[in-house]
Scaffold this active site. Structure first.
Site, PDB file in Angstrom:
ATOM      1  N   THR A 229       4.485   5.442 -63.825  1.00  8.62           N
ATOM      2  CA  THR A 229       3.559   6.007 -62.835  1.00  8.62           C
ATOM      3  C   THR A 229       3.156   7.225 -63.248  1.00  8.62           C
ATOM      4  O   THR A 229       3.855   8.152 -63.718  1.00  8.62           O
ATOM      5  CB  THR A 229       4.521   6.083 -61.369  1.00  8.62           C
TER       6      THR A 229
ATOM      7  N   GLY B 143       1.384   1.532 -58.766  1.00  5.39           N
ATOM      8  CA  GLY B 143       0.206   1.856 -59.217  1.00  5.39           C
ATOM      9  C   GLY B 143       0.170   1.895 -60.912  1.00  5.39           C
ATOM     10  O   GLY B 143       1.185   2.180 -61.569  1.00  5.39           O
TER      11      GLY B 143
ATOM     12  N   ASP C  70       9.155   4.151 -58.023  1.00  6.10           N
ATOM     13  CA  ASP C  70      10.512   3.874 -57.257  1.00  6.10           C
ATOM     14  C   ASP C  70      10.259   2.877 -56.179  1.00  6.10           C
ATOM     15  O   ASP C  70      11.360   2.039 -56.008  1.00  6.10           O
ATOM     16  CB  ASP C  70      10.946   5.086 -56.594  1.00  6.10           C
TER      17      ASP C  70
ATOM     18  N   ARG D 207       0.800  11.244 -54.703  1.00  8.68           N
ATOM     19  CA  ARG D 207       1.428  10.567 -53.490  1.00  8.68           C
ATOM     20  C   ARG D 207       1.993  11.594 -52.757  1.00  8.68           C
ATOM     21  O   ARG D 207       1.319  12.622 -51.966  1.00  8.68           O
ATOM     22  CB  ARG D 207       2.644   9.721 -53.726  1.00  8.68           C
TER      23      ARG D 207
ATOM     24  N   ASP E 285       7.152  11.026 -60.055  1.00 11.47           N
ATOM     25  CA  ASP E 285       8.146  11.246 -59.042  1.00 11.47           C
ATOM     26  C   ASP E 285       9.094  10.292 -58.888  1.00 11.47           C
ATOM     27  O   ASP E 285       9.752   9.640 -58.048  1.00 11.47           O
ATOM     28  CB  ASP E 285       7.485  11.185 -57.471  1.00 11.47           C
TER      29      ASP E 285
HETATM   30  P1  ADP Z   1       5.457   2.122 -57.085  1.00  6.33           P
HETATM   31  O1  ADP Z   1       6.311   1.218 -57.693  1.00  6.33           O
HETATM   32  O2  ADP Z   1       4.258   2.662 -57.866  1.00  6.33           O
HETATM   33  O3  ADP Z   1       6.261   3.230 -56.382  1.00  6.33           O
HETATM   34  P2  ADP Z   1       4.842   0.802 -54.475  1.00  6.33           P
HETATM   35  O4  ADP Z   1       5.579   1.692 -53.505  1.00  6.33           O
HETATM   36  O5  ADP Z   1       3.585   0.555 -53.735  1.00  6.33           O
HETATM   37  O6  ADP Z   1       4.632   1.339 -55.860  1.00  6.33           O
HETATM   38  O7  ADP Z   1       5.680  -0.523 -54.476  1.00  6.33           O
HETATM   39  C1  ADP Z   1       5.328  -1.553 -55.380  1.00  6.33           C
HETATM   40  C2  ADP Z   1       5.923  -2.946 -54.836  1.00  6.33           C
HETATM   41  O8  ADP Z   1       7.197  -3.028 -54.948  1.00  6.33           O
HETATM   42  C3  ADP Z   1       5.438  -3.113 -53.331  1.00  6.33           C
HETATM   43  O9  ADP Z   1       4.129  -3.473 -53.289  1.00  6.33           O
HETATM   44  C4  ADP Z   1       6.532  -4.243 -52.935  1.00  6.33           C
HETATM   45  O10 ADP Z   1       6.096  -5.456 -53.511  1.00  6.33           O
HETATM   46  C5  ADP Z   1       7.706  -3.642 -53.779  1.00  6.33           C
HETATM   47  N1  ADP Z   1       8.401  -3.074 -52.866  1.00  6.33           N
HETATM   48  C6  ADP Z   1       8.385  -1.759 -52.505  1.00  6.33           C
HETATM   49  N2  ADP Z   1       9.506  -1.524 -51.548  1.00  6.33           N
HETATM   50  C7  ADP Z   1       9.989  -2.680 -51.407  1.00  6.33           C
HETATM   51  C8  ADP Z   1      11.269  -2.916 -50.514  1.00  6.33           C
HETATM   52  N3  ADP Z   1      11.884  -2.124 -49.708  1.00  6.33           N
HETATM   53  N4  ADP Z   1      11.635  -4.339 -50.513  1.00  6.33           N
HETATM   54  C9  ADP Z   1      11.178  -5.270 -51.335  1.00  6.33           C
HETATM   55  N5  ADP Z   1       9.892  -5.003 -52.374  1.00  6.33           N
HETATM   56  C10 ADP Z   1       9.427  -3.691 -52.097  1.00  6.33           C
END
Ligand code: ADP
Length: 331
Positions: free
Chosen positions: A129, A14, A106, A175, A133
């Site tokens: 973000t 995000g 995260d 979230r 969180d």
């Molecule tokens: P944020 O960074 O805001 O928490 P997301 O949870 O959507 O956002 O994660 C962003 C991106 O990070 C995902 O679209 C993916 O490309 C990568 N990602 C998240 N979790 C994993 C994972 N367990 N293994 C590999 N890539 C991941």
């Protein structure tokens, strides 16, 4: 100092106001050490598809005040496949990138940890973000702006709610955390704040919300009444909650879902300063040889926190404000 000639940077997950300020700080700091900066586009997709450009000082002119991210952001499911992190690491190796800075939440840091398994260079995370969180930093980049954006909207809803003496439920982002809801709700003088940390609501038990409304009506007569609700607080969402309350008390309760407005806008001063500090700190810590750490700020001082621990615990919302709100809100 570790010899670093070229670093990569990307914004992932995000988007948050202040990401541009962080990119700017990274570019300017790196340039001052004669380090080249490669910006990858659309988060991890840029790494997988080799979509990148060299960031020069003029690319970061006049971006400190701009919302969004000049590098664009995205969610990248392809990184969550077995090959994804290997391809990403291969791109970094091929481009002779010594270190990578990931600006995101995260989830993005989990992605960084996967890439690290195949990448010989260093990786540092910068928390960006609106949700706040992420463990290991008091505030994330974008959180302060999101509070003010939400506040601006809630104040306007208050005006119309007051004119019509209506009950409004305003849903804010977060979230699964109530940081924005608690902060914006307190600052807006909301009569009630509902977030996952304060109460687990069920469709069959709305007593904890209804009793304070009825109390207020007895005490003050018909008046405006604002309930700030964090997303994911009620099964079916805030519109369903408003409908259920309307049914239960026989007074119309209206829902207003603020949505993506909260992600946009020019970053407030606090976010620009935090982003500048953490972006610069990230580059300097790479030069110190740090790896798999997040650049955060605790009690006003920059600090490092292991990337692997950023989502380990549920970061607590302010217990003092929670207690106070529950004390005055239920009377
Ligand atoms: P944020 O960074 O805001 O928490 P997301 O949870 O959507 O956002 O994660 C962003 C991106 O990070 C995902 O679209 C993916 O490309 C990568 N990602 C998240 N979790 C994993 C994972 N367990 N293994 C590999 N890539 C991941």
């Amino acid at each position: 100092m570790t010899r670093i000639k070229r670093i990569g940077v990307l914004t992932s997950g995000g988007d948050a106001p202040g990401m541009n300020a962080a990119i700017r700080a990274i570019q300017l700091t790196a340039a001052s050490y004669n380090i080249e900066v490669i910006g990858f586009k659309h988060g991890y997709r840029g790494l997988l598809e080799q979509d990148y450009k060299t960031l020069l000082p003029h690319h970061v002119d006049n971006i400190i005040q701009r919302g969004g991210t000049i590098l664009k952001s995205a969610r990248c499911p392809a990184l969550q496949t077995v090959e994804g992190p290997q391809i990403a690491a291969a791109t970094l190796q091929q481009l002779n990138i010594d270190a990578l800075i990931v600006i995101g939440g995260d989830g993005s840091f989990r992605g960084a940890l996967e890439i690290a398994k195949h990448f010989a260079g260093q990786i540092i995370g910068v928390p960006g973000t609106i949700d706040n969180d992420v463990d290991g930093t008091d505030h994330t980049i974008g959180y302060a702006t999101a509070i003010d954006t939400a506040l601006d909207a809630i104040d306007k809803i208050r005006d119309t709610a007051d004119a019509f003496e209506r009950i409004f439920l305003v849903e804010l982002m977060g979230r699964h955390s109530g940081f924005i809801a608690l902060s914006a709700g307190i600052a807006a003088g909301a009569e009630q704040i509902i977030c996952p940390e304060m109460a687990q609501l069920t469709a069959s038990d709305l007593k904890s919300i209804i009793t304070p409304i009825q109390h207020a009506q007895l005490l003050r007569g018909k008046t405006s009444y604002l309930i700030v609700v964090a997303e994911n607080s009620y099964p079916g969402g805030t519109t369903a909650l408003a409908d259920a309350l309307t049914q239960a008390i026989g007074i119309e309760c209206r829902a207003c879902i603020l949505g993506h407005i909260q992600r946009g806008g020019s970053p407030v001063g606090a976010d620009r300063i935090l982003a500048t500090k953490l972006g610069a700190f990230a580059v300097e810590q790479l030069l110190q040889g740090e790896h798999l750490q997040m650049a955060g700020e605790i009690n006003g001082a920059v600090s490092l926190y292991p990337l692997a621990k950023t989502a380990e615990r549920t970061k607590a919302i302010d217990p003092f404000l929670v207690r106070w709100q529950q004390q005055v809100g239920s009377s």
